[in-house]
Every structure is written in structure tokens, then in C-alpha cells.
Design an enzyme around this catalytic site. Structure first.
Site, PDB file in Angstrom:
ATOM      1  N   CYS A 110       0.820  -1.221   0.000  1.00  0.00           N
ATOM      2  CA  CYS A 110       0.000   0.000   0.000  1.00  0.00           C
ATOM      3  C   CYS A 110       0.846   1.260   0.000  1.00  0.00           C
ATOM      4  O   CYS A 110       0.358   2.344  -0.338  1.00  0.00           O
ATOM      5  CB  CYS A 110      -0.949  -0.008   1.196  1.00  0.00           C
ATOM      6  SG  CYS A 110      -2.010  -1.446   1.177  1.00  0.00           S
ATOM      7  N   HIS A 259      -3.927   6.881   1.285  1.00  0.00           N
ATOM      8  CA  HIS A 259      -4.195   5.524   0.807  1.00  0.00           C
ATOM      9  C   HIS A 259      -5.651   5.177   1.143  1.00  0.00           C
ATOM     10  O   HIS A 259      -6.233   5.711   2.092  1.00  0.00           O
ATOM     11  CB  HIS A 259      -3.228   4.552   1.493  1.00  0.00           C
ATOM     12  CG  HIS A 259      -3.538   3.129   1.204  1.00  0.00           C
ATOM     13  ND1 HIS A 259      -3.630   2.648  -0.072  1.00  0.00           N
ATOM     14  CD2 HIS A 259      -3.802   2.071   2.032  1.00  0.00           C
ATOM     15  CE1 HIS A 259      -3.925   1.359  -0.018  1.00  0.00           C
ATOM     16  NE2 HIS A 259      -4.040   0.988   1.240  1.00  0.00           N
ATOM     17  N   ASN A 289      -9.964  -0.722  -2.487  1.00  0.00           N
ATOM     18  CA  ASN A 289      -8.539  -0.567  -2.197  1.00  0.00           C
ATOM     19  C   ASN A 289      -7.736  -1.110  -3.379  1.00  0.00           C
ATOM     20  O   ASN A 289      -7.700  -2.314  -3.610  1.00  0.00           O
ATOM     21  CB  ASN A 289      -8.200  -1.336  -0.918  1.00  0.00           C
ATOM     22  CG  ASN A 289      -6.733  -1.212  -0.522  1.00  0.00           C
ATOM     23  OD1 ASN A 289      -5.910  -0.701  -1.290  1.00  0.00           O
ATOM     24  ND2 ASN A 289      -6.405  -1.685   0.673  1.00  0.00           N
TER      25      ASN A 289
HETATM   26  O1  UT7 Z   1      -4.559  -1.625   2.594  1.00  0.00           O
HETATM   27  C1  UT7 Z   1      -4.038  -2.535   3.492  1.00  0.00           C
HETATM   28  C2  UT7 Z   1      -4.389  -2.198   4.864  1.00  0.00           C
HETATM   29  N1  UT7 Z   1      -5.640  -2.776   5.217  1.00  0.00           N
HETATM   30  C3  UT7 Z   1      -6.395  -2.184   6.152  1.00  0.00           C
HETATM   31  O2  UT7 Z   1      -6.041  -1.138   6.610  1.00  0.00           O
HETATM   32  C4  UT7 Z   1      -7.663  -2.872   6.600  1.00  0.00           C
HETATM   33  C5  UT7 Z   1      -7.859  -2.650   8.082  1.00  0.00           C
HETATM   34  N2  UT7 Z   1      -8.981  -3.346   8.641  1.00  0.00           N
HETATM   35  C6  UT7 Z   1     -10.269  -3.063   8.330  1.00  0.00           C
HETATM   36  O3  UT7 Z   1     -10.523  -2.235   7.495  1.00  0.00           O
HETATM   37  C7  UT7 Z   1     -11.365  -3.753   9.097  1.00  0.00           C
HETATM   38  O4  UT7 Z   1     -10.817  -4.469  10.167  1.00  0.00           O
HETATM   39  C8  UT7 Z   1     -12.235  -4.704   8.229  1.00  0.00           C
HETATM   40  C9  UT7 Z   1     -13.089  -3.906   7.254  1.00  0.00           C
HETATM   41  C10 UT7 Z   1     -11.369  -5.678   7.464  1.00  0.00           C
HETATM   42  C11 UT7 Z   1     -13.199  -5.496   9.128  1.00  0.00           C
HETATM   43  O5  UT7 Z   1     -14.008  -4.607   9.864  1.00  0.00           O
HETATM   44  P1  UT7 Z   1     -14.227  -4.833  11.430  1.00  0.00           P
HETATM   45  O6  UT7 Z   1     -15.131  -3.786  11.874  1.00  0.00           O
HETATM   46  O7  UT7 Z   1     -12.861  -4.899  12.065  1.00  0.00           O
HETATM   47  O8  UT7 Z   1     -14.981  -6.222  11.452  1.00  0.00           O
HETATM   48  P2  UT7 Z   1     -14.540  -7.580  12.156  1.00  0.00           P
HETATM   49  O9  UT7 Z   1     -13.331  -8.145  11.493  1.00  0.00           O
HETATM   50  O10 UT7 Z   1     -14.487  -7.354  13.637  1.00  0.00           O
HETATM   51  O11 UT7 Z   1     -15.778  -8.484  11.851  1.00  0.00           O
HETATM   52  C12 UT7 Z   1     -17.036  -8.242  12.439  1.00  0.00           C
HETATM   53  C13 UT7 Z   1     -17.964  -9.324  11.974  1.00  0.00           C
HETATM   54  C14 UT7 Z   1     -17.410 -10.734  12.156  1.00  0.00           C
HETATM   55  O12 UT7 Z   1     -18.476 -11.564  12.530  1.00  0.00           O
HETATM   56  P3  UT7 Z   1     -18.655 -11.995  14.067  1.00  0.00           P
HETATM   57  O13 UT7 Z   1     -17.396 -12.709  14.430  1.00  0.00           O
HETATM   58  O14 UT7 Z   1     -18.837 -10.700  14.824  1.00  0.00           O
HETATM   59  O15 UT7 Z   1     -19.874 -12.858  14.034  1.00  0.00           O
HETATM   60  C15 UT7 Z   1     -16.945 -11.098  10.771  1.00  0.00           C
HETATM   61  O16 UT7 Z   1     -16.977 -12.479  10.539  1.00  0.00           O
HETATM   62  O17 UT7 Z   1     -18.212  -9.169  10.570  1.00  0.00           O
HETATM   63  C16 UT7 Z   1     -17.959 -10.403   9.903  1.00  0.00           C
HETATM   64  N3  UT7 Z   1     -17.489 -10.109   8.569  1.00  0.00           N
HETATM   65  C17 UT7 Z   1     -18.329  -9.878   7.552  1.00  0.00           C
HETATM   66  N4  UT7 Z   1     -19.666  -9.877   7.463  1.00  0.00           N
HETATM   67  C18 UT7 Z   1     -20.220  -9.603   6.278  1.00  0.00           C
HETATM   68  C19 UT7 Z   1     -16.213  -9.984   8.137  1.00  0.00           C
HETATM   69  N5  UT7 Z   1     -16.207  -9.672   6.823  1.00  0.00           N
HETATM   70  C20 UT7 Z   1     -17.509  -9.610   6.443  1.00  0.00           C
HETATM   71  C21 UT7 Z   1     -18.145  -9.337   5.211  1.00  0.00           C
HETATM   72  N6  UT7 Z   1     -19.491  -9.333   5.184  1.00  0.00           N
HETATM   73  N7  UT7 Z   1     -17.444  -9.052   4.081  1.00  0.00           N
END
Ligand code: UT7
Length: 339
Positions: A110, A259, A289
Site C-alpha cells: 500500500c 491511501h 482498495n
Molecule cells: O490496505 C491494506 C491495509 N488494510 C487495512 O487497513 C484494513 C484494516 N482493517 C479493516 O478495514 C477492518 O478491520 C475490516 C473492514 C477488514 C473489518 O471490519 P471490522 O469492523 O474490524 O470487522 P470484524 O473483522 O471485527 O468483523 C465483524 C464481523 C465478524 O463476525 P462476528 O465474528 O462478529 O460474528 C466477521 O466475521 O463481521 C464479519 N465479517 C463480515 N460480514 C459480512 C467480516 N467480513 C464480512 C463481510 N461481510 N465481508
């Protein structure tokens, strides 16, 4: 003719493939929803390639728009090269029909475009080369797990490329950015927090096996929450540090072009820097992204939207796999009449 006085980046352009993929389209492939993706990331859609378009093809489509004259070096940043080797630099050079100029490949994810821009700045400052084509290009879509198993990552990424030319310039030239400086960091302690582990030479006795494919270890993996926290902190701190080292503060910045990993990350960075929302320029809603391409896409879009005026300070910042993080400072120069 005014004497050359600084290093300039100009002729910004970008290219994305024609196929628009909406969040609803993804929900037919995996258990996700438009609501979840928009709320958690800000993304509404992204563009994905159709065969046979490759990363270097997207890079070429962007570079053709940037190249008004012939570069004497090329720097290409990607984490998704067409092949394990060679990198996309030589492929872009060949497809553009350029002579056998040096073609560098940058692997800083990135932060790839920031690393490439700083390299270009240094090469020009050293009079090593006179005119450098800088490209950031990615095809993520063919390397994602588009089943529910990979939904945390697959919904984030889009395909695309962006490019510019770096050379000596002065304020009498057509619209361009004066390249002021960069601050870059990298810390491999966090490599496994966001990586694509296989295929790689760390795997014995062969780099790819049926088990690796079936286990999904050939796809990117991320500790989303940890990356999120480090991204907000890293982008904020490096931005402050770079500004301070130039005797500047966030209030001097007209526009942040960060980014694009998550809209919430960029909103938090903006508020940590004390900037109103309209000073942070986002394109993630439209493109997702695109990793090494996000910053040139953002700069091109900001120029097209005519958001900048003569002398405006632009702050770039990025965070990603490695971990790598960094910031860059540019000053906008509009097309002033010849002095
Ligand atoms: O460019 C490289 C750098 N990358 C980044 O900077 C990304 C940084 N991270 C993020 O942007 C976020 O952590 C994410 C967008 C990837 C995830 O968001 P979050 O608010 O941290 O969600 P989470 O990982 O805590 O997941 C919450 C819930 C989980 O379900 P449970 O365990 O609460 O039942 C996940 O399984 O959302 C679920 N989940 C989804 N649900 C629907 C994860 N991905 C999805 C999805 N659709 N695509």
C-alpha cells in the site's frame, strides 16, 4: 525559459478495467451484504478485470496517458505482478515500446507508490535520470478468496493503476506538483499481520501444493483489527512528523490524499490531525482498495475535481503490509503564464 528549480510530478492518470462490481454482486458469491460493506469500509463498488487483462496491462493503460514524452527510467510498484518473475517494470517498458531503459520494481504494497515517488525524487536529484515514469498497478481480483471464507478481505480490493512523470520543473510549467519530501517507514516484525504467505520460497520442498491451495493459504490473510489500529496511528504520526520536519502543521494542508484501505481509517486520521472532513479526499467508495494505485488515482481525481489552487499543500499518507507506512508532501502549481 525559467531555470529548473525543483523536482516536479505531473501528468497524473489512472486506468481501471470496465467491469464494475457492486456490493450486491459480491453478495451472490459470498455471505456478505451491501449494508455491511458500506458501514464497515465505505466501499460501494470496485472494478475487476476480465481475462486476459493483467496488472502490467492496467499499468500500460495508465502510463500511455502520462507519457507525453519518452522517459529514461521507469519505476513500477505492485504486490500483484503478472508473474512471479520478472516484475511488471520490464513488461510495461516493453508494452509501451520504450527502448531498454532501466525498469525498477517496488514491492511495498500500500506504500508502493510513495516509495516509488521518493526513489524517483532521489534519482532526479542525483541527476541519475532526467524523466521517470512512475506507475502503481494492481490486479487483486484473481488472487482473492471470493467464498465466504475470504469475505473479510475479498470485499475490500479493486483492480486499477495510476501513473505520473517525475522530472525537474518550475512554476512556469503546466499544472504539476512540486515534490517537497517524504518520510517512509517499514517494520517486518508485523509481516504476518497482513500477507500472502504462499507460494513463496519459504515453503519446502516445493512452493505450492494441493494442500496449500485447499487450505486457502494461497490467499491474502489479515488481522483486520490490528491493521486498522496501526494504520490510524501510523498514518497520523508519520504525517505529523513529516509536516513538523518542514516547519509545517496540519492546518497548512489544503488536501490530504491518503491511501484507501477503509473510509473509517481515513476519517479517523483526518480528525486526529484536526482537519475538517472535506480536507480528506477519498475514492474508496468507487474503486475499493487498489493498493499501489490508490494515491495516483486519488491525485488524478482531485485534479479533475479542481479541488486545488496555486500553492496549495497536499499531504499523502499510506499504511499497509510489511508493515510499511509513510507520508509525502507536494505543493500544487497551476498552469501559470510563462514568466
Ligand atoms: O490496505 C491494506 C491495509 N488494510 C487495512 O487497513 C484494513 C484494516 N482493517 C479493516 O478495514 C477492518 O478491520 C475490516 C473492514 C477488514 C473489518 O471490519 P471490522 O469492523 O474490524 O470487522 P470484524 O473483522 O471485527 O468483523 C465483524 C464481523 C465478524 O463476525 P462476528 O465474528 O462478529 O460474528 C466477521 O466475521 O463481521 C464479519 N465479517 C463480515 N460480514 C459480512 C467480516 N467480513 C464480512 C463481510 N461481510 N465481508
Amino acid at each position: 525559459m525559467t531555470e529548473s528549480s525543483y523536482i516536479a510530478a505531473h501528468s497524473f492518470a489512472f486506468s481501471v478495467p470496465p467491469r464494475r462490481v457492486s456490493n450486491d454482486d459480491l453478495s451472490t458469491l459470498m455471505d456478505t451484504s451491501d449494508e455491511w460493506i458500506r458501514q464497515r469500509t465505505g466501499i460501494a463498488q470496485r472494478y475487476w478485470v476480465d481475462p486476459p487483462t493483467t496488472t502490467s496491462d492496467l499499468g500500460v493503460a495508465s502510463a500511455r496517458q502520462s507519457c507525453t514524452g519518452q522517459p529514461d527510467a521507469l519505476i513500477a510498484a505492485t504486490l500483484s505482478p503478472d508473474y512471479c518473475f520478472p516484475g511488471i517494470g520490464v513488461l510495461i517498458q516493453h508494452k509501451l515500446g520504450l527502448p531498454p531503459i532501466p525498469a525498477f520494481d517496488v514491492r511495498n504494497q500500500c506504500c508502493g507508490f510513495l516509495y516509488a515517488l521518493q526513489m524517483a525524487q532521489a534519482f532526479i536529484a542525483a541527476s541519475m535520470y532526467q524523466r521517470i515514469l512512475v506507475v502503481g498497478a494492481e490486479v487483486h481480483s484473481t488472487g482473492l478468496d471470493v467464498s465466504t471464507r475470504g469475505r473479510d478481505i475479498a470485499v475490500l480490493f479493486g483492480d486499477g493503476a495510476g501513473s505520473c512523470i517525475v522530472e525537474r520543473g518550475n512554476s512556469s510549467q503546466a499544472e504539476h506538483f512540486e515534490v517537497i519530501g517524504f518520510e517512509l517507514h517499514g517494520d517486518g516484525k508485523y509481516a504476518s499481520e497482513l500477507w500472502c504467505e504462499h507460494p513463496g520460497s519459504a515453503h519446502f520442498p516445493v512452493r505450492i501444493t494441493r494442500e496449500l491451495v485447499e487450505s486457502g493459504k494461497i490467499f491474502p490473510a489479515m488481522n483486520g483489527k490490528k491493521v486498522f489500529e496501526h494504520a490510524v496511528r501510523g498514518m497520523t504520526e508519520v504525517s505529523r512528523s513529516l509536516l513538523t520536519s518542514h516547519g509545517l502543521s496540519p492546518s497548512d494542508v489544503r488536501l490530504v490524499v491518503p491511501h484507501q484501505a477503509n473510509l473509517r481509517i481515513n476519517q479517523l486520521v483526518g480528525s486526529e490531525l484536526g482537519l475538517p472532513a472535506d480536507r480528506v479526499f477519498n475514492t474508496i467508495q468507487e474503486f475499493g482498495n487498489t493498493t499501489a494505485a490508490t494515491i495516483p488515482i486519488g491525485l488524478t481525481k482531485a485534479l479533475q475535481a479542481r479541488l486545488l489552487q496555486q500553492g496549495d499543500l497536499v499531504l499523502l499518507c499510506a499504511f499497509g503490509s510489511g508493515f510499511t507506512w509513510g507520508a509525502g508532501l507536494l505543493r500544487y502549481h497551476s498552469a501559470l503564464p510563462e514568466r
